[in-house]
Design a protein around this motif. Structure first.
Motif, PDB file in Angstrom:
ATOM      1  N   ARG A 118      40.371  36.426  47.433  1.00 58.63           N
ATOM      2  CA  ARG A 118      39.589  37.662  47.587  1.00 58.63           C
ATOM      3  C   ARG A 118      39.220  38.248  46.232  1.00 58.63           C
ATOM      4  O   ARG A 118      38.089  38.702  46.028  1.00 58.63           O
ATOM      5  CB  ARG A 118      40.378  38.689  48.402  1.00 58.63           C
ATOM      6  N   ALA A 119      40.161  38.229  45.306  1.00 56.07           N
ATOM      7  CA  ALA A 119      39.890  38.780  43.974  1.00 56.07           C
ATOM      8  C   ALA A 119      38.840  37.951  43.248  1.00 56.07           C
ATOM      9  O   ALA A 119      37.943  38.500  42.585  1.00 56.07           O
ATOM     10  CB  ALA A 119      41.186  38.835  43.161  1.00 56.07           C
ATOM     11  N   ALA A 120      38.911  36.638  43.373  1.00 55.11           N
ATOM     12  CA  ALA A 120      37.965  35.779  42.676  1.00 55.11           C
ATOM     13  C   ALA A 120      36.568  35.849  43.287  1.00 55.11           C
ATOM     14  O   ALA A 120      35.566  35.715  42.584  1.00 55.11           O
ATOM     15  CB  ALA A 120      38.466  34.335  42.694  1.00 55.11           C
ATOM     16  N   ALA A 121      36.497  36.060  44.598  1.00 48.05           N
ATOM     17  CA  ALA A 121      35.202  36.062  45.295  1.00 48.05           C
ATOM     18  C   ALA A 121      34.478  37.398  45.200  1.00 48.05           C
ATOM     19  O   ALA A 121      33.255  37.446  45.361  1.00 48.05           O
ATOM     20  CB  ALA A 121      35.404  35.690  46.760  1.00 48.05           C
ATOM     21  N   ALA A 122      35.206  38.467  44.930  1.00 46.45           N
ATOM     22  CA  ALA A 122      34.607  39.802  44.946  1.00 46.45           C
ATOM     23  C   ALA A 122      33.788  40.056  43.689  1.00 46.45           C
ATOM     24  O   ALA A 122      34.145  39.608  42.593  1.00 46.45           O
ATOM     25  CB  ALA A 122      35.697  40.861  45.074  1.00 46.45           C
ATOM     26  N   LEU A 123      32.679  40.785  43.858  1.00 47.86           N
ATOM     27  CA  LEU A 123      31.893  41.267  42.730  1.00 47.86           C
ATOM     28  C   LEU A 123      32.073  42.772  42.624  1.00 47.86           C
ATOM     29  O   LEU A 123      32.423  43.441  43.607  1.00 47.86           O
ATOM     30  CB  LEU A 123      30.410  40.939  42.942  1.00 47.86           C
ATOM     31  N   PRO A 124      31.853  43.352  41.455  1.00 49.33           N
ATOM     32  CA  PRO A 124      32.001  44.805  41.313  1.00 49.33           C
ATOM     33  C   PRO A 124      31.096  45.552  42.286  1.00 49.33           C
ATOM     34  O   PRO A 124      29.976  45.115  42.580  1.00 49.33           O
ATOM     35  CB  PRO A 124      31.579  45.062  39.861  1.00 49.33           C
ATOM     36  N   ASP A 125      31.581  46.682  42.796  1.00 47.52           N
ATOM     37  CA  ASP A 125      30.780  47.503  43.708  1.00 47.52           C
ATOM     38  C   ASP A 125      29.627  48.176  42.982  1.00 47.52           C
ATOM     39  O   ASP A 125      28.576  48.437  43.573  1.00 47.52           O
ATOM     40  CB  ASP A 125      31.657  48.564  44.387  1.00 47.52           C
ATOM     41  N   THR A 126      29.834  48.486  41.719  1.00 46.92           N
ATOM     42  CA  THR A 126      28.807  49.155  40.930  1.00 46.92           C
ATOM     43  C   THR A 126      28.736  48.517  39.550  1.00 46.92           C
ATOM     44  O   THR A 126      29.638  47.782  39.135  1.00 46.92           O
ATOM     45  CB  THR A 126      29.109  50.661  40.776  1.00 46.92           C
ATOM     46  N   GLY A 127      27.664  48.822  38.846  1.00 45.48           N
ATOM     47  CA  GLY A 127      27.510  48.303  37.493  1.00 45.48           C
ATOM     48  C   GLY A 127      26.053  48.032  37.185  1.00 45.48           C
ATOM     49  O   GLY A 127      25.214  47.954  38.084  1.00 45.48           O
ATOM     50  N   GLU A 129      22.835  45.733  35.566  1.00 43.03           N
ATOM     51  CA  GLU A 129      22.403  44.361  35.812  1.00 43.03           C
ATOM     52  C   GLU A 129      23.243  43.352  35.025  1.00 43.03           C
ATOM     53  O   GLU A 129      23.675  42.331  35.566  1.00 43.03           O
ATOM     54  CB  GLU A 129      20.924  44.223  35.426  1.00 43.03           C
ATOM     55  N   LYS A 130      23.509  43.643  33.768  1.00 43.05           N
ATOM     56  CA  LYS A 130      24.250  42.704  32.927  1.00 43.05           C
ATOM     57  C   LYS A 130      25.672  42.529  33.423  1.00 43.05           C
ATOM     58  O   LYS A 130      26.193  41.406  33.484  1.00 43.05           O
ATOM     59  CB  LYS A 130      24.247  43.182  31.478  1.00 43.05           C
ATOM     60  N   THR A 131      26.326  43.636  33.799  1.00 43.34           N
ATOM     61  CA  THR A 131      27.706  43.568  34.287  1.00 43.34           C
ATOM     62  C   THR A 131      27.802  42.749  35.558  1.00 43.34           C
ATOM     63  O   THR A 131      28.675  41.878  35.703  1.00 43.34           O
ATOM     64  CB  THR A 131      28.242  44.986  34.531  1.00 43.34           C
ATOM     65  N   LEU A 132      26.883  43.008  36.498  1.00 42.16           N
ATOM     66  CA  LEU A 132      26.911  42.292  37.770  1.00 42.16           C
ATOM     67  C   LEU A 132      26.563  40.818  37.577  1.00 42.16           C
ATOM     68  O   LEU A 132      27.173  39.941  38.203  1.00 42.16           O
ATOM     69  CB  LEU A 132      25.944  42.946  38.755  1.00 42.16           C
ATOM     70  N   ALA A 133      25.595  40.537  36.705  1.00 38.15           N
ATOM     71  CA  ALA A 133      25.219  39.153  36.457  1.00 38.15           C
ATOM     72  C   ALA A 133      26.374  38.381  35.820  1.00 38.15           C
ATOM     73  O   ALA A 133      26.624  37.218  36.162  1.00 38.15           O
ATOM     74  CB  ALA A 133      23.984  39.099  35.568  1.00 38.15           C
ATOM     75  N   THR A 134      27.076  39.015  34.906  1.00 35.45           N
ATOM     76  CA  THR A 134      28.214  38.363  34.257  1.00 35.45           C
ATOM     77  C   THR A 134      29.293  38.019  35.274  1.00 35.45           C
ATOM     78  O   THR A 134      29.865  36.914  35.255  1.00 35.45           O
ATOM     79  CB  THR A 134      28.787  39.266  33.150  1.00 35.45           C
TER      80      THR A 134
END
Length: 245
Positions: A118-127, A129-134
């Motif tokens: 679950r931790a590895a599959a989750a993406l940040p809820d907010t951020g 473009e660069k943060t989410l893409a990373t």
């Protein structure tokens, strides 16, 4: 009759496949499988490939304008983007894929630990473009690391045995979600199927059945794009279909 489901109880999204190269310079998305739903790709533009693994072995299907390809649950698939590949993705059982039907091909030690998965599959809820893409790219790269492990198992044990081990891990991961999936499926796809069965029975006796309750629905794409497993997604809401206007 309530607002109708999209035909067949499927979901559709537009996908711009990632052009991030992997360690070998091959650009594309995250390898994964679906545990309950079939998936179809309709190529809208660009060029690429989908790499698939079934008990019959590995296959590469070229993707270009006019090509449609689909596959059943359990098929490991990886999209490769050679030149601005965009797809219309059609998913069976609308709602289940969004509820965790997909399992990424992370390394086996992560697949064996539900919390780690679950931790590895989750993406940040907010951020931004660069943060989410990373974060999405890091998730993709971890799935590719596990995919390399899977391909090594295919080489040593054969595709059927290697996939059987992955399928067992995937089934264990999704088991806690199945009760909710069943309720969702019964309320949507199963209900639509039974409605069609009843309508066929009605028509067989020259009864118009539900024809007098005809409805039209529309849904507007959600604004912007979200980061998916294989690329940037533009999605349409499943349950919030609006009256036609």
């Amino acid at each position: 009759m309530t607002t109708p489901l999209f035909p067949g109880g499927v979901a559709a999204s537009r996908l711009r496949v990632y052009d991030w190269p992997d360690a070998d310079g091959v650009p594309g998305g995250s390898p994964h499988l679906h545990t309950a739903s079939s998936e179809g790709y309709i190529v809208l533009s660009g060029f690429g490939e989908v790499h698939t693994l079934t008990p019959d072995g590995l296959a590469v299907t070229p993707l270009a304008d006019g090509v449609t390809v689909w596959f059943s649950p359990g098929t490991v698939h990886r999209l490769v983007n050679h030149d601005r590949l965009e797809l219309l993705v059609v998913m069976q059982n609308a709602g289940l894929p969004e509820a965790g039907d997909a399992v990424l091909t992370f390394p086996s030690d992560i697949l064996d630990d539900a919390a780690a998965y679950r931790a590895a599959a989750a993406l940040p809820d907010t951020g931004d473009e660069k943060t989410l893409a990373t974060a999405a790219r890091a998730r993709r790269d971890l799935a590719l690391a596990g995919y390399a492990e899977l391909l090594a198992a295919v080489e040593s044990d054969g595709p059927a045995m290697a996939l059987a081990a992955l399928h067992t891990r995937a089934a264990r991961l999704v088991r806690p979600r199945v009760a909710a999936w069943s309720a969702l499926w019964e309320a949507t796809v199963a209900r639509e199927t039974e409605r069609t069965r009843a309508q066929l029975d009605a028509l067989a006796t020259a009864d118009a059945g539900i024809l007098g309750d005809a409805r039209v629905a529309r849904a507007d794409a959600e604004p912007g794009e979200r980061f998916g497993m294989c690329g940037r997604l533009r999605v349409w809401p499943r349950a919030e279909a609006l009256p036609a206007r």
